[in-house]
Motif scaffolding. Sequence first.
Motif: not given
Length: 437
Positions: A10-11, A33, A36, A45, A77-78, A94-96, A254
């Motif tokens: 993610s970062s 990365s 957003r 996100y 991957t995330q 995203s997961w966020q 993260t």
Amino acid sequence: MHFLAVDIGSSYIKSALLETGSMTITEVVKIPSPQRLPNANPYAYEVDAAVLYQTFEAVITPYLDRHKSISGLLLSTQMHGCVVSTGGSDIYISWQDTMCLTEDPGTGNRYLDRLRSLFRPEDYADSGIPIKPASAFCNLYARNRSVPFPQDTPLFTLGSYVIYRMTGKNICHITNAAPMGMVNLRERKWRYDLWDRAGLNMFIMPEITTDFKPCSTFLYKGRNLAVFPDIGDQQAAMLGMGVQKGDVAVNIGTAGQIIRISDVFTVADYEIRPFLPGLFLEVISRMPSGRNFDVVVNFISEIGQEIFHCTPEKKEIWENLYREFSLDNAEGLEADISFYDQPDRLADGSIRHINNNNLTLRNLMSALLCDLGMVYAHYLNVLCKDEKPERLLFCGGAVANNPMIMSAVGKATGIPTKLFKGDEVMTGLLKISDSYF
């Protein structure tokens, strides 16, 4: 034999050249990365998946041109997010993302609560994860209730999207399929009946593979390169660390998780994720992590901008914190580090017991570290019950960069700690490549 490994976080996106003969990792490159996308809704996100793939291409091309000996590509991957392809655009959710926490105008209830009302816990017990804010299943439900997706909408894991763009095949590894939600872990297949019950039967789902061996080929300048399936970054890290049954790992980047290795699939009050054949990861996720401290760092940066008319780089702020601060007595100051959702509650952080002497940055950092340690100690007891581990194995960028985090957890739990030396994800991918060639 050489392989190219890429870890899409993610970062950062990290890449490296793997050599199976000497078991070495070289030519490591780390770039930010894609950012957003701007959105008026703070719960959204989203990232432009096409831009993300272009960035991926820009990462791999120099390696492939320099090293004609590269035989294949490995991808980590995330997890939890997804890519949706509609209306000519590809969006990575995203997961966020927490769109499921927004309110359904038709009912006045949160989408998450409405979705939960459709199921009993036993309905999805074999999926290993609950109906929770971070999962693609929940956030797709929220979006579909607001603006319905067209029939036959392609759906991807982040990794299967990259593989699809390379090879034309939408296939994902079970370690990335399961975190999206509603996968039968025992049978290793999608629970289409549950997706249908949520009104999400319009998606063309990725094929699921349970093998670590190559799943397709990528043609590059006349060369056919083996493409491995997308391994979840957590599973790759656990492989790299060499964890065994009964081990407990703490991953703090993260995001943050506590992970216990088990050979039994047991329905419990925490997540169960697939790992090696016959093994599972018992996981408590949404733990305090690097992004929680970033809230304070962003505040420091804003002070610099608003008061002193300069904007210090986050990296510079962190370097000064590492150099100057330690885990000290907070002089009565207390803090709740839940600036993001935690396993049992939504975000609701605080700073307490302020007096005329103790509101200092040093005390605040110590109070936050102390609270982080206590949170990890509490959930370690939930995960392990009476089976206290002999040691905690740490990994992740935040804890590698900030030793105060590991010290705080060790102090709160009373358990010896050990930090994995090296790149755990790339080491895991190296082990996978060595196993099949």
